[in-house]
Scaffold this active site. Sequence first.
Site, PDB file in Angstrom:
ATOM      1  N   ASN A   1     -22.581  -0.758   2.349  1.00 55.87           N
ATOM      2  CA  ASN A   1     -21.450  -1.675   2.315  1.00 55.87           C
ATOM      3  C   ASN A   1     -21.016  -2.165   3.701  1.00 55.87           C
ATOM      4  O   ASN A   1     -19.876  -2.561   3.908  1.00 55.87           O
ATOM      5  CB  ASN A   1     -20.247  -1.027   1.606  1.00 55.87           C
ATOM      6  CG  ASN A   1     -19.448  -2.041   0.822  1.00 55.87           C
ATOM      7  OD1 ASN A   1     -19.994  -3.012   0.307  1.00 55.87           O
ATOM      8  ND2 ASN A   1     -18.163  -1.821   0.720  1.00 55.87           N
TER       9      ASN A   1
ATOM     10  N   ASP B   1     -27.323  -0.964   2.669  1.00 55.52           N
ATOM     11  CA  ASP B   1     -26.469  -1.153   3.856  1.00 55.52           C
ATOM     12  C   ASP B   1     -25.191  -0.341   3.853  1.00 55.52           C
ATOM     13  O   ASP B   1     -24.375  -0.470   4.766  1.00 55.52           O
ATOM     14  CB  ASP B   1     -26.114  -2.633   3.990  1.00 55.52           C
ATOM     15  CG  ASP B   1     -25.140  -3.092   2.908  1.00 55.52           C
ATOM     16  OD1 ASP B   1     -25.094  -2.450   1.841  1.00 55.52           O
ATOM     17  OD2 ASP B   1     -24.424  -4.075   3.141  1.00 55.52           O
TER      18      ASP B   1
ATOM     19  N   LYS C   1     -18.760  -1.393  -8.577  1.00 59.60           N
ATOM     20  CA  LYS C   1     -19.736  -2.058  -9.441  1.00 59.60           C
ATOM     21  C   LYS C   1     -20.921  -2.630  -8.678  1.00 59.60           C
ATOM     22  O   LYS C   1     -21.726  -3.363  -9.227  1.00 59.60           O
ATOM     23  CB  LYS C   1     -19.075  -3.164 -10.255  1.00 59.60           C
ATOM     24  CG  LYS C   1     -18.569  -4.345  -9.435  1.00 59.60           C
ATOM     25  CD  LYS C   1     -18.024  -5.433 -10.357  1.00 59.60           C
ATOM     26  CE  LYS C   1     -17.575  -6.657  -9.576  1.00 59.60           C
ATOM     27  NZ  LYS C   1     -17.094  -7.728 -10.468  1.00 59.60           N
TER      28      LYS C   1
ATOM     29  N   LEU D   1     -24.157 -10.401 -12.319  1.00 62.94           N
ATOM     30  CA  LEU D   1     -24.370  -9.881 -13.669  1.00 62.94           C
ATOM     31  C   LEU D   1     -23.019  -9.716 -14.358  1.00 62.94           C
ATOM     32  O   LEU D   1     -22.011  -9.419 -13.694  1.00 62.94           O
ATOM     33  CB  LEU D   1     -25.092  -8.523 -13.609  1.00 62.94           C
ATOM     34  CG  LEU D   1     -26.505  -8.515 -13.025  1.00 62.94           C
ATOM     35  CD1 LEU D   1     -27.065  -7.094 -13.051  1.00 62.94           C
ATOM     36  CD2 LEU D   1     -27.415  -9.456 -13.776  1.00 62.94           C
TER      37      LEU D   1
ATOM     38  N   LEU E   1     -24.506  -2.429  -7.412  1.00 66.54           N
ATOM     39  CA  LEU E   1     -25.635  -1.673  -7.934  1.00 66.54           C
ATOM     40  C   LEU E   1     -26.796  -1.631  -6.951  1.00 66.54           C
ATOM     41  O   LEU E   1     -26.905  -2.459  -6.046  1.00 66.54           O
ATOM     42  CB  LEU E   1     -26.105  -2.297  -9.254  1.00 66.54           C
ATOM     43  CG  LEU E   1     -25.045  -2.422 -10.350  1.00 66.54           C
ATOM     44  CD1 LEU E   1     -25.643  -3.130 -11.559  1.00 66.54           C
ATOM     45  CD2 LEU E   1     -24.505  -1.057 -10.749  1.00 66.54           C
TER      46      LEU E   1
ATOM     47  N   GLY F   1     -31.217  -9.036  -3.514  1.00 66.44           N
ATOM     48  CA  GLY F   1     -31.204  -8.718  -2.085  1.00 66.44           C
ATOM     49  C   GLY F   1     -31.743  -7.325  -1.821  1.00 66.44           C
ATOM     50  O   GLY F   1     -31.204  -6.341  -2.299  1.00 66.44           O
TER      51      GLY F   1
ATOM     52  N   LEU G   1     -28.856 -13.303  -7.177  1.00 68.44           N
ATOM     53  CA  LEU G   1     -27.948 -12.378  -7.850  1.00 68.44           C
ATOM     54  C   LEU G   1     -27.113 -11.647  -6.805  1.00 68.44           C
ATOM     55  O   LEU G   1     -27.641 -10.894  -5.980  1.00 68.44           O
ATOM     56  CB  LEU G   1     -28.739 -11.365  -8.693  1.00 68.44           C
ATOM     57  CG  LEU G   1     -29.571 -11.963  -9.832  1.00 68.44           C
ATOM     58  CD1 LEU G   1     -30.396 -10.884 -10.516  1.00 68.44           C
ATOM     59  CD2 LEU G   1     -28.681 -12.674 -10.838  1.00 68.44           C
TER      60      LEU G   1
END
Length: 333
Positions: free
Chosen positions: A206, A204, A238, A226, A240, A200, A180
């Site tokens: 991003n 981090d 988005k 998703l 999550l 995962g 995912l």
Amino acid sequence: MATDPVETSAVQESSHECANNEHETVQTGETETLSKRQRKRLLKSQQWEEQRELRKQKRKERKQQRKLERHAQAEEGVEWTGKKRLRRSAEPSSLRLVIDCSFDNLMVLKDVKKLHKQIQRCYAENRRTLHPVQFYLSSHGGQLKQVMDEINKGWLNWKDVHFKPDAFHEIMKKEDLVYLTSDSPNVLQELDEAKAYVIGGLVDHNHHKGITFNRAQELGIAHAQLPLGSFVKMNSRKVLAVNHVFEIMLAFLEKRDWQEAFFTVLPQRKGAVPVGQENKLGEGDDEEDSDEDLDTEQPISEKSTESKDQSESKQEEHKPALNQSDSSERNTA
């Protein structure tokens, strides 16, 4: 020289009176040394002890009242939704949810601790859901295991969790795996309960964009995101958190409706509204790390995790509450 017995008795009585007066003076002096606040605390402590049995009796009465209400509901054919009843009537799913903990070396200790709290949340939600999944932690070791050993050794007693030091693709068939990741061009529509869905385990901020998508491609396994964009519009990004993805999967297994699953789990602060109602968007947090303090946020659909009576009982007995607040930074799912 003879001593008059009457005179001797008078002298002794006088001595006793002096001693008593001195004792009273000492007691008065001790009382006078207490400040007003100390006297107030002392009085409150005494009252607390005096009312201990009364509090115990009240708790018994509340427990009995709840028991009577449950019996009444059962006679009327109303299903009680208490957590214990849900757990006993749970129907386990064959679907596997795997948290890939192989990114340990990419995180600083602070972020590893955040990941640990997110995993705790996943475990708690899986224990109380109607359809618990087969929960795996793969590549479990390094900093994460050390943090779990130091902070919460209770993980050794966790039930229905598979802790695996090996990578997920080494313990499961590749054709069963679906990673995912929000970078995947494939949108997940239905859940195949014969599959193992991988999340995962990375906090981090991003800093490592696309890392889980690249990992799935390198391993040659299926990947998907998703269907968030099909049902939800948000002010914030988005991407999550680990526990949000995990909880959404659990919610879908129960409700079989993606939109309802999303709005059951997503925090209000993300400013989420159904697609088509964008004009109702609130002012959410649009920063990159927009999922902070997940446990202090109320989901869009309220979920009760502890009864009021249980909370009051804990407070009365001075039991410290577990602070579960954390920063649910990025998961790349």
